[in-house]
Each structure stands twice: as C-alpha cells, then as structure tokens.
Design an enzyme around this catalytic site. Structure first.
Site, PDB file in Angstrom:
ATOM      1  N   ASP A   1      73.945  60.124  41.841  1.00  6.22           N
ATOM      2  CA  ASP A   1      73.071  58.938  41.816  1.00  6.22           C
ATOM      3  C   ASP A   1      73.545  57.974  40.732  1.00  6.22           C
ATOM      4  O   ASP A   1      72.770  57.570  39.863  1.00  6.22           O
ATOM      5  CB  ASP A   1      71.622  59.360  41.571  1.00  6.22           C
ATOM      6  CG  ASP A   1      70.630  58.212  41.765  1.00  6.22           C
ATOM      7  OD1 ASP A   1      70.979  57.244  42.474  1.00  6.22           O
ATOM      8  OD2 ASP A   1      69.519  58.273  41.202  1.00  6.22           O
TER       9      ASP A   1
ATOM     10  N   LYS B   1      61.939  66.761  30.349  1.00  8.52           N
ATOM     11  CA  LYS B   1      61.833  66.531  31.791  1.00  8.52           C
ATOM     12  C   LYS B   1      60.965  67.634  32.388  1.00  8.52           C
ATOM     13  O   LYS B   1      61.231  68.821  32.178  1.00  8.52           O
ATOM     14  CB  LYS B   1      63.221  66.545  32.431  1.00  8.52           C
ATOM     15  CG  LYS B   1      63.229  66.185  33.907  1.00  8.52           C
ATOM     16  CD  LYS B   1      64.665  66.048  34.411  1.00  8.52           C
ATOM     17  CE  LYS B   1      64.704  65.527  35.842  1.00  8.52           C
ATOM     18  NZ  LYS B   1      66.094  65.314  36.304  1.00  8.52           N
TER      19      LYS B   1
ATOM     20  N   ALA C   1      58.535  60.797  41.994  1.00  6.30           N
ATOM     21  CA  ALA C   1      58.011  61.726  42.991  1.00  6.30           C
ATOM     22  C   ALA C   1      58.297  63.174  42.619  1.00  6.30           C
ATOM     23  O   ALA C   1      57.515  64.072  42.930  1.00  6.30           O
ATOM     24  CB  ALA C   1      58.618  61.407  44.358  1.00  6.30           C
ATOM     25  N   GLU C   2      59.433  63.399  41.940  1.00  2.00           N
ATOM     26  CA  GLU C   2      59.838  64.767  41.637  1.00  2.00           C
ATOM     27  C   GLU C   2      59.456  65.238  40.244  1.00  2.00           C
ATOM     28  O   GLU C   2      59.462  66.431  39.974  1.00  2.00           O
ATOM     29  CB  GLU C   2      61.357  64.906  41.822  1.00  2.00           C
ATOM     30  CG  GLU C   2      61.803  64.886  43.257  1.00  2.00           C
ATOM     31  CD  GLU C   2      61.245  66.060  44.059  1.00  2.00           C
ATOM     32  OE1 GLU C   2      61.259  67.192  43.561  1.00  2.00           O
ATOM     33  OE2 GLU C   2      60.771  65.825  45.187  1.00  2.00           O
ATOM     34  N   GLY C   3      59.184  64.328  39.336  1.00  8.71           N
ATOM     35  CA  GLY C   3      58.888  64.794  37.990  1.00  8.71           C
ATOM     36  C   GLY C   3      58.518  63.691  37.024  1.00  8.71           C
ATOM     37  O   GLY C   3      58.371  62.521  37.396  1.00  8.71           O
ATOM     38  N   ARG C   4      58.377  64.096  35.773  1.00  9.17           N
ATOM     39  CA  ARG C   4      58.008  63.184  34.697  1.00  9.17           C
ATOM     40  C   ARG C   4      58.978  63.335  33.536  1.00  9.17           C
ATOM     41  O   ARG C   4      59.547  64.407  33.327  1.00  9.17           O
ATOM     42  CB  ARG C   4      56.598  63.497  34.195  1.00  9.17           C
ATOM     43  CG  ARG C   4      55.493  63.290  35.200  1.00  9.17           C
ATOM     44  CD  ARG C   4      54.170  63.725  34.620  1.00  9.17           C
ATOM     45  NE  ARG C   4      53.051  63.334  35.463  1.00  9.17           N
ATOM     46  CZ  ARG C   4      51.781  63.441  35.095  1.00  9.17           C
ATOM     47  NH1 ARG C   4      51.492  63.930  33.899  1.00  9.17           N
ATOM     48  NH2 ARG C   4      50.813  63.067  35.907  1.00  9.17           N
ATOM     49  N   LEU C   5      59.126  62.258  32.775  1.00 12.51           N
ATOM     50  CA  LEU C   5      59.950  62.296  31.576  1.00 12.51           C
ATOM     51  C   LEU C   5      59.089  61.888  30.389  1.00 12.51           C
ATOM     52  O   LEU C   5      58.496  60.807  30.381  1.00 12.51           O
ATOM     53  CB  LEU C   5      61.146  61.348  31.702  1.00 12.51           C
ATOM     54  CG  LEU C   5      62.133  61.395  30.529  1.00 12.51           C
ATOM     55  CD1 LEU C   5      62.906  62.721  30.544  1.00 12.51           C
ATOM     56  CD2 LEU C   5      63.103  60.225  30.577  1.00 12.51           C
TER      57      LEU C   5
ATOM     58  N   THR D   1      58.601  57.856  32.051  1.00 13.55           N
ATOM     59  CA  THR D   1      58.716  57.525  33.475  1.00 13.55           C
ATOM     60  C   THR D   1      58.064  58.625  34.305  1.00 13.55           C
ATOM     61  O   THR D   1      57.955  59.773  33.863  1.00 13.55           O
ATOM     62  CB  THR D   1      60.184  57.376  33.929  1.00 13.55           C
ATOM     63  OG1 THR D   1      60.880  58.608  33.698  1.00 13.55           O
ATOM     64  CG2 THR D   1      60.874  56.245  33.207  1.00 13.55           C
ATOM     65  N   GLN D   2      57.668  58.245  35.506  1.00 13.52           N
ATOM     66  CA  GLN D   2      57.075  59.209  36.424  1.00 13.52           C
ATOM     67  C   GLN D   2      57.563  58.905  37.824  1.00 13.52           C
ATOM     68  O   GLN D   2      57.495  57.762  38.280  1.00 13.52           O
ATOM     69  CB  GLN D   2      55.554  59.132  36.367  1.00 13.52           C
ATOM     70  CG  GLN D   2      54.843  60.041  37.353  1.00 13.52           C
ATOM     71  CD  GLN D   2      53.336  60.033  37.170  1.00 13.52           C
ATOM     72  OE1 GLN D   2      52.844  59.812  36.080  1.00 13.52           O
ATOM     73  NE2 GLN D   2      52.614  60.266  38.255  1.00 13.52           N
TER      74      GLN D   2
END
EC number: 3.6.-.-
Length: 267
Positions: free
Chosen positions: A160, A49, A30-34, A27-28
């Site tokens: 969240d 992460k 606004a704050e980061g990528r996994l 996943t990608q």
C-alpha cells in the site's frame, strides 16, 4: 460518535494500567486504531496499533486472523529494521490481545510536505515547470526511491505504497528523549523518509510483486500530486541506483502499466 466507539471497542488493557500515559487516538479505520502513548518512560513516545475484535466474525476465527496479521506485520518490520530499511522499530506486542507497540515517528507525512511545497509555487499550468536537480523536492524523490529500493532489496513488498504511508522525520530527532531535529516545520520536504503502515506487507522476491508495489505508488502519486507527476521518474532512477535487481522490476512495471491501461479502456 467516538464515545460510542470507545464503549463498544474499549482500548486494550495495556493502555488502561495506572502507570500508562493517557493515550491519544490518532487514526481509526475499518481494521484498527492507532494510538499515541509512551513506552517504558513517560518521555519516550510510541505508537500502539490495535485491532479490536470484530463482532461480525466468529470469535475463534477473529482471534486467529488478528494474531496472524499482527505477527506477520511485526516479522516484516523486524526484518526491515535489521536490514537498515527506514521503518519504525517494534517495541512490544501481544498478538492474542490484538496490539503492537512501535516507535513513534515524529514529523509530517510526505503527502503533506509535497503539497505544501507545491502550494508555495504558482499554478501556471497543469504541472510544475522543470526543476533543477538540486532542488529540495527532487532530493526528496531520490530519498523516497532509495527507501523503496532498500525495502525491495530486503525481500519485502509494502502492499500500500502512498505518500500518506511515508513520514518525513526531522534529521537529528532523538526518539528516546523527544529532542527536536533540524527541520520539522509543516510544508518542509527536508528530513529522513520513513515507511509506515505495513498492514498489507508481504515477504516476496517476485519482480511482479515489486512492480505492482511501484505501480500502486505511481497511480497514487499521480492522483495526489498531479502537478508533480513528472518527478516520479526521478524516484524510479533513485530506486534503480539503490537496488541492483531494479532493471527487471522496471521491465515488469511496463507490463503492469499496460495491463492497467487496458483495464481503464475496458472500464
């Protein structure tokens, strides 16, 4: 587009070493990528992460924020893991480089499991009919409530809570050798509930913060699974039986709901 992003924000160095398993971008945001990769051995999957540098922020400020946020998330996860809360274990991290390596949670998101279960039921009305207490979906709601109760008991609020931030891990799954568990086919609501994505989590003993945590999940549940909305009461009952301070939290939840309704009326 992905190639352009990789050129602008290449993977962290830890994923470029010759001994590393080629990473898969999961996943990608606004704050980061996994990424999915491996830890220590090629048959031990893990999640990495990564928070890439933000070109619109001052480099010094960006580095401080990234380090603080990753360190905070790691501390929360480690605290939860020590207390037996179902969360991914932290394997390694380098806050200065912007990455954290965690246990890979096999399975499907709770959101997918619930929607697949609902998809197998006829849509006779807006909501599913009353279901028996022993049905798999009711048992799942109880497991979710117990997981959140354990989380709040530890003094952590997620920030969240949605059914997308919960995984259904097949029972009996071995994270070391990747051996499959007893379940895992898409659409199943069986399995162990694991809470994920603690990027907005904080350590708090406040009933208000806990109530807001539940309210966020309640609103997300009603939006994502409107036909199963009535089952949320089962989740709260399980939460109450797991967490001895739940009564005061649920009283606060009523206040939070009231404020939410007022905001809706005022637009």
């Amino acid at each position: 587009m992905a190639a352009a992003d990789d050129a602008q924000f290449p993977p962290p160095k830890v994923l470029t070493y010759p001994a590393s398993t080629p990473p898969t971008l999961i996943t990608q945001g606004a704050e980061g990528r996994l990424y999915k990769t491996t830890h220590l051995t090629r048959d031990r999957p893990c999640a990495l992460k990564y928070r890439p540098p933000k070109p619109y922020r001052h480099p010094v400020l960006d580095a401080r924020l990234t380090k603080a946020r990753l360190s905070s998330e790691a501390k929360v996860l480690e605290r939860c893991w020590r207390e037996g809360v179902p969360v991914p274990a932290v394997y390694a991290m380098d806050p200065a480089a912007g990455w954290m390596m965690m246990e890979w949670i096999e399975g499907i998101p709770v959101r997918v499991g619930i929607n697949e279960w609902l998809g197998d039921r006829p849509e006779e009305g807006a909501e599913i009919p009353q279901v028996a207490d022993e049905t798999p979906i009711v048992d799942l709601m109880k497991r979710i409530g117990a997981a959140i109760g354990a989380l709040h008991k530890t003094g952590v609020v997620h920030g969240d809570l949605t059914t997308s931030n919960m995984m259904l891990r097949p029972r009996g799954f071995n994270p070391v050798d990747g051996a499959p568990g007893d379940e895992g086919k898409a659409g199943s609501v069986e399995g162990d509930v694991v809470l994920i994505d603690f990027g907005l989590a904080t350590q708090s003993m406040s009933d208000e913060d806990r109530a807001v945590d539940l309210y966020v999940l309640e609103r997300a549940f009603a939006s994502t699974h409107p036909r199963a909305e009535r089952l949320f009461a089962t989740l709260l009952e399980s939460y109450k039986s797991t967490f001895k301070k739940a009564s005061s939290v649920l009283i606060k939840l009523e206040d939070v709901r009231m404020r939410g309704r007022k905001r809706s009326m005022l637009g």
